[in-house]
Design a protein around this motif. Structure first.
Motif, PDB file in Angstrom:
ATOM      1  N   ASP A  54       0.841  -1.190   0.000  1.00 12.25           N
ATOM      2  CA  ASP A  54       0.000   0.000   0.000  1.00 12.25           C
ATOM      3  C   ASP A  54       0.879   1.243   0.000  1.00 12.25           C
ATOM      4  O   ASP A  54       1.859   1.315   0.717  1.00 12.25           O
ATOM      5  CB  ASP A  54      -0.899   0.022   1.233  1.00 12.25           C
ATOM      6  N   THR A  55       0.504   2.219  -0.810  1.00 12.51           N
ATOM      7  CA  THR A  55       1.240   3.461  -0.910  1.00 12.51           C
ATOM      8  C   THR A  55       0.274   4.614  -0.681  1.00 12.51           C
ATOM      9  O   THR A  55      -0.827   4.617  -1.214  1.00 12.51           O
ATOM     10  CB  THR A  55       1.874   3.608  -2.315  1.00 12.51           C
ATOM     11  N   VAL A  56       0.687   5.605   0.086  1.00  7.74           N
ATOM     12  CA  VAL A  56      -0.165   6.747   0.371  1.00  7.74           C
ATOM     13  C   VAL A  56      -0.172   7.686  -0.817  1.00  7.74           C
ATOM     14  O   VAL A  56       0.865   8.000  -1.386  1.00  7.74           O
ATOM     15  CB  VAL A  56       0.322   7.491   1.634  1.00  7.74           C
ATOM     16  N   ILE A  57      -1.370   8.135  -1.206  1.00  3.90           N
ATOM     17  CA  ILE A  57      -1.540   9.093  -2.294  1.00  3.90           C
ATOM     18  C   ILE A  57      -1.472  10.491  -1.685  1.00  3.90           C
ATOM     19  O   ILE A  57      -2.011  10.740  -0.615  1.00  3.90           O
ATOM     20  CB  ILE A  57      -2.903   8.892  -2.993  1.00  3.90           C
ATOM     21  N   THR A  58      -0.872  11.432  -2.391  1.00  2.04           N
ATOM     22  CA  THR A  58      -0.667  12.754  -1.815  1.00  2.04           C
ATOM     23  C   THR A  58      -1.859  13.695  -1.969  1.00  2.04           C
ATOM     24  O   THR A  58      -1.971  14.650  -1.241  1.00  2.04           O
ATOM     25  CB  THR A  58       0.566  13.432  -2.450  1.00  2.04           C
ATOM     26  N   HIS A  59      -2.762  13.436  -2.903  1.00  2.00           N
ATOM     27  CA  HIS A  59      -3.882  14.362  -3.082  1.00  2.00           C
ATOM     28  C   HIS A  59      -5.018  14.043  -2.104  1.00  2.00           C
ATOM     29  O   HIS A  59      -5.049  12.992  -1.483  1.00  2.00           O
ATOM     30  CB  HIS A  59      -4.385  14.376  -4.531  1.00  2.00           C
ATOM     31  N   ASP A  60      -5.958  14.970  -1.948  1.00  2.00           N
ATOM     32  CA  ASP A  60      -6.996  14.862  -0.932  1.00  2.00           C
ATOM     33  C   ASP A  60      -8.341  14.403  -1.473  1.00  2.00           C
ATOM     34  O   ASP A  60      -9.367  14.648  -0.870  1.00  2.00           O
ATOM     35  CB  ASP A  60      -7.186  16.233  -0.247  1.00  2.00           C
TER      36      ASP A  60
ATOM     37  N   HIS B 110       0.532  -3.523 -15.445  1.00  2.00           N
ATOM     38  CA  HIS B 110      -0.234  -2.884 -14.372  1.00  2.00           C
ATOM     39  C   HIS B 110      -1.300  -1.951 -14.942  1.00  2.00           C
ATOM     40  O   HIS B 110      -0.999  -1.104 -15.785  1.00  2.00           O
ATOM     41  CB  HIS B 110       0.680  -2.080 -13.444  1.00  2.00           C
ATOM     42  N   TYR B 111      -2.514  -2.113 -14.455  1.00  2.00           N
ATOM     43  CA  TYR B 111      -3.627  -1.261 -14.841  1.00  2.00           C
ATOM     44  C   TYR B 111      -4.129  -0.568 -13.592  1.00  2.00           C
ATOM     45  O   TYR B 111      -4.319  -1.206 -12.556  1.00  2.00           O
ATOM     46  CB  TYR B 111      -4.754  -2.087 -15.485  1.00  2.00           C
ATOM     47  N   ARG B 112      -4.340   0.751 -13.673  1.00  2.00           N
ATOM     48  CA  ARG B 112      -4.762   1.533 -12.512  1.00  2.00           C
ATOM     49  C   ARG B 112      -6.151   2.092 -12.716  1.00  2.00           C
ATOM     50  O   ARG B 112      -6.467   2.622 -13.777  1.00  2.00           O
ATOM     51  CB  ARG B 112      -3.786   2.673 -12.250  1.00  2.00           C
ATOM     52  N   PHE B 113      -6.958   1.969 -11.661  1.00  2.00           N
ATOM     53  CA  PHE B 113      -8.313   2.502 -11.650  1.00  2.00           C
ATOM     54  C   PHE B 113      -8.438   3.389 -10.423  1.00  2.00           C
ATOM     55  O   PHE B 113      -8.158   2.949  -9.303  1.00  2.00           O
ATOM     56  CB  PHE B 113      -9.348   1.371 -11.556  1.00  2.00           C
ATOM     57  N   GLU B 114      -8.860   4.642 -10.599  1.00  2.00           N
ATOM     58  CA  GLU B 114      -9.129   5.532  -9.470  1.00  2.00           C
ATOM     59  C   GLU B 114     -10.615   5.425  -9.156  1.00  2.00           C
ATOM     60  O   GLU B 114     -11.458   5.772  -9.980  1.00  2.00           O
ATOM     61  CB  GLU B 114      -8.750   6.969  -9.809  1.00  2.00           C
ATOM     62  N   LEU B 115     -10.929   4.933  -7.946  1.00  2.00           N
ATOM     63  CA  LEU B 115     -12.302   4.599  -7.583  1.00  2.00           C
ATOM     64  C   LEU B 115     -12.637   5.078  -6.177  1.00  2.00           C
ATOM     65  O   LEU B 115     -11.742   5.238  -5.346  1.00  2.00           O
ATOM     66  CB  LEU B 115     -12.492   3.066  -7.622  1.00  2.00           C
ATOM     67  N   PRO B 116     -13.935   5.255  -5.893  1.00  2.00           N
ATOM     68  CA  PRO B 116     -14.346   5.537  -4.513  1.00  2.00           C
ATOM     69  C   PRO B 116     -14.030   4.327  -3.628  1.00  2.00           C
ATOM     70  O   PRO B 116     -13.993   3.192  -4.119  1.00  2.00           O
ATOM     71  CB  PRO B 116     -15.854   5.751  -4.616  1.00  2.00           C
ATOM     72  N   PRO B 117     -13.815   4.528  -2.338  1.00  2.00           N
ATOM     73  CA  PRO B 117     -13.520   3.408  -1.441  1.00  2.00           C
ATOM     74  C   PRO B 117     -14.646   2.376  -1.440  1.00  2.00           C
ATOM     75  O   PRO B 117     -15.818   2.717  -1.581  1.00  2.00           O
ATOM     76  CB  PRO B 117     -13.409   4.065  -0.067  1.00  2.00           C
ATOM     77  N   GLY B 118     -14.278   1.111  -1.297  1.00  2.00           N
ATOM     78  CA  GLY B 118     -15.263   0.044  -1.230  1.00  2.00           C
ATOM     79  C   GLY B 118     -14.737  -1.240  -1.836  1.00  2.00           C
ATOM     80  O   GLY B 118     -13.577  -1.342  -2.236  1.00  2.00           O
TER      81      GLY B 118
ATOM     82  N   LYS C   7      -9.582   4.643   0.693  1.00  2.00           N
ATOM     83  CA  LYS C   7      -9.383   6.073   0.437  1.00  2.00           C
ATOM     84  C   LYS C   7      -7.929   6.471   0.717  1.00  2.00           C
ATOM     85  O   LYS C   7      -7.380   6.169   1.760  1.00  2.00           O
ATOM     86  CB  LYS C   7     -10.312   6.901   1.327  1.00  2.00           C
ATOM     87  N   GLY C   8      -7.335   7.129  -0.268  1.00  2.00           N
ATOM     88  CA  GLY C   8      -5.993   7.668  -0.109  1.00  2.00           C
ATOM     89  C   GLY C   8      -4.860   6.678  -0.262  1.00  2.00           C
ATOM     90  O   GLY C   8      -3.720   7.025  -0.041  1.00  2.00           O
ATOM     91  N   LEU C   9      -5.152   5.436  -0.642  1.00  2.00           N
ATOM     92  CA  LEU C   9      -4.100   4.433  -0.781  1.00  2.00           C
ATOM     93  C   LEU C   9      -4.096   3.824  -2.179  1.00  2.00           C
ATOM     94  O   LEU C   9      -5.119   3.790  -2.845  1.00  2.00           O
ATOM     95  CB  LEU C   9      -4.282   3.298   0.227  1.00  2.00           C
ATOM     96  N   VAL C  10      -2.943   3.309  -2.572  1.00  2.00           N
ATOM     97  CA  VAL C  10      -2.826   2.501  -3.770  1.00  2.00           C
ATOM     98  C   VAL C  10      -2.806   1.053  -3.295  1.00  2.00           C
ATOM     99  O   VAL C  10      -1.905   0.641  -2.570  1.00  2.00           O
ATOM    100  CB  VAL C  10      -1.531   2.806  -4.554  1.00  2.00           C
ATOM    101  N   LYS C  11      -3.820   0.279  -3.657  1.00  2.00           N
ATOM    102  CA  LYS C  11      -3.894  -1.135  -3.275  1.00  2.00           C
ATOM    103  C   LYS C  11      -3.506  -1.974  -4.482  1.00  2.00           C
ATOM    104  O   LYS C  11      -4.096  -1.832  -5.545  1.00  2.00           O
ATOM    105  CB  LYS C  11      -5.306  -1.517  -2.827  1.00  2.00           C
ATOM    106  N   GLY C  12      -2.525  -2.842  -4.302  1.00  2.00           N
ATOM    107  CA  GLY C  12      -2.055  -3.690  -5.385  1.00  2.00           C
ATOM    108  C   GLY C  12      -2.631  -5.085  -5.311  1.00  2.00           C
ATOM    109  O   GLY C  12      -2.659  -5.694  -4.237  1.00  2.00           O
TER     110      GLY C  12
END
Length: 145
Positions: free
Chosen positions: A29-35, A87-95, A134-139
């Motif tokens: 898990d990596t912390v994302i810097t934006h809010d 690697h494919y990245r999706f920015e999504l709401p938590p859940g 929220k706020g993390l990159v989950k691999g």
């Protein structure tokens, strides 16, 4: 003229290197810097089969809200898969979400059937539950059986 071309080439390479996103390769898990009120799902689309890699092709990588939607093929998004991308990245709401990934085999004879590929299109699929925080990159990594 030669110096101008070299300078342009150096500038173009610098711009391309700065434009690339950093890829999380260790699955941590990596912390994302934006809010934003989102997290990032990093799906590693990998498959290990006894078939040579040159005879396999990625077909789909899709996401569904529920396991029922996944089963019915009601996906809310899908990636444009390519053999050049892992690697494919999706920015999504938590859940919680469910993924579907598939690979097809192009071998002749019964090689694909023997390796577990099914149907007239010789497809093998993987799916599972993934969580976005929220706020993390989950691999996550696809799990083909």
């Amino acid at each position: 003229m030669k110096h101008i071309s070299l300078r342009i080439l150096v500038i173009l390479i610098s711009v391309l290197l700065l434009a690339c996103d950093k890829v999380v390769t260790d699955g941590s898990d990596t912390v994302i810097t934006h809010d934003k009120n989102t997290g990032i799902l990093d799906m590693a689309f990998v498959y290990n089969q006894i078939i040579p890699a040159s005879r396999l092709r990625k077909v789909r990588l899709c996401l569904a809200y529920t396991s029922d939607d996944l089963y019915l093929g009601k996906f809310f998004t899908q990636a444009n898969v390519s053999e050049a991308v892992v690697h494919y990245r999706f920015e999504l709401p938590p859940g919680d979400y469910f993924y579907y990934a598939s690979v097809t085999c192009y071998c002749g004879g019964d090689s694909c059937k023997t390796a577990g590929f099914l149907g007239p299109d010789n497809i093998i699929a993987a799916g599972g539950k993934v969580t976005v925080v929220k706020g993390l990159v989950k691999g996550y990594t696809t799990a083909f059986h």
